[in-house]
Motif scaffolding. Sequence first.
Motif, PDB file in Angstrom:
ATOM      1  N   GLY A  20       0.796  -1.211   0.000  1.00 55.12           N
ATOM      2  CA  GLY A  20       0.000   0.000   0.000  1.00 55.12           C
ATOM      3  C   GLY A  20       0.830   1.263   0.000  1.00 55.12           C
ATOM      4  N   ARG A  22       2.605   4.268  -2.300  1.00 61.61           N
ATOM      5  CA  ARG A  22       2.698   4.917  -3.619  1.00 61.61           C
ATOM      6  C   ARG A  22       3.960   5.771  -3.645  1.00 61.61           C
ATOM      7  N   ASN A 137       1.121   9.825   5.474  1.00 62.81           N
ATOM      8  CA  ASN A 137      -0.061   9.009   5.243  1.00 62.81           C
ATOM      9  C   ASN A 137      -0.974   9.676   4.233  1.00 62.81           C
ATOM     10  N   ASP A 138      -1.479   8.892   3.319  1.00 58.54           N
ATOM     11  CA  ASP A 138      -2.442   9.411   2.342  1.00 58.54           C
ATOM     12  C   ASP A 138      -3.702   9.856   3.079  1.00 58.54           C
ATOM     13  N   SER A 141      -6.624   7.584   2.394  1.00 61.11           N
ATOM     14  CA  SER A 141      -6.540   6.200   2.848  1.00 61.11           C
ATOM     15  C   SER A 141      -5.473   6.103   3.927  1.00 61.11           C
ATOM     16  N   ASN A 143      -4.332   3.752   5.477  1.00 59.28           N
ATOM     17  CA  ASN A 143      -3.472   2.573   5.411  1.00 59.28           C
ATOM     18  C   ASN A 143      -2.384   2.698   4.353  1.00 59.28           C
ATOM     19  N   ASP A 144      -2.445   3.745   3.571  1.00 52.92           N
ATOM     20  CA  ASP A 144      -1.465   3.925   2.501  1.00 52.92           C
ATOM     21  C   ASP A 144      -0.440   4.981   2.877  1.00 52.92           C
TER      22      ASP A 144
END
Length: 288
Positions: A20, A22, A137-138, A141, A143-144
């Motif tokens: 997860g 990017r 952190n995104d 999301s 978790n990403d």
Amino acid sequence: MKKTIITLLLCVFVSQANAGIRQYGADLEHANWQLTNNSRLECTLSHQIPNYGEAKFYSTASRKMNMEFELDMMRLPDTYSLAEVRSVAPNWRPGKNGRTIANMKLHKQFAPSLPKKVAWNMLNELEQGMNPTFYYNDWYSDNDLISVGISTAKFNRAYQEFIGCVGNLLNYNFDDISYTVLNYQFGGDSLTKSSKKRLTMIAEYLTLDQNLALVLIDGYTDSYGGRNDNLKISNRRANTIREHFVKSGIDPSRIEAKGYGEKRHIAANNTVIGRAQNRRVVIRMEQP
């Protein structure tokens, strides 16, 4: 708590065990550093980050040395959070340890920035062949994890041009000269020594900043002499300054000059000092 979460996610990122994540960054082929502003008013060193935005270091004309970094995102933050800024070794430097440089605040709908000391630190890391990288952190999301790397590839040449530009910046800015009072010697149109220096500064600035909307020049005298004569003297003084700017290359349509004679005294006329203060031209500049 947030810093702990980021650090834990960062460890996962380094081990590449988390799907997860990017990653954004320019590879060697697409790395592109450019001096996008190169003037005596502003210097900007820019680096495009594909599919993410632009990293920018910039410094502006000022009495004090300044530097700032801005991460211009295509998609601005949607909430407040923190990003960890780390210096990361590129793949061709295995075994080189990285380090944390700073934490950067992410404000909702604002491009995040970093102050002078951190910006210079990042430039130093780039010069040493390290890649400043942002982890956060995104906001869509939790978790990403997002990682944004600034590549050191093709950096040094553009950096040297940038440093040369910074060294040539004016040591004053718009705020320093936007309202200026020029004083005259008694009985004539000769400026005092300090006012001549100030006039040179203003003329230089006006030739560089083509965005100024209007320059207003107001001439005044003390109360010695006849009113009509003083009105003529004040007009002559104001228009002399205007002509000086026009000869310096300033568009005449940007300049308005007017004399007011004895009106609007700023000091008493019964003292030498007071009369010297009243013999003046006031220059006001307006930005659009």
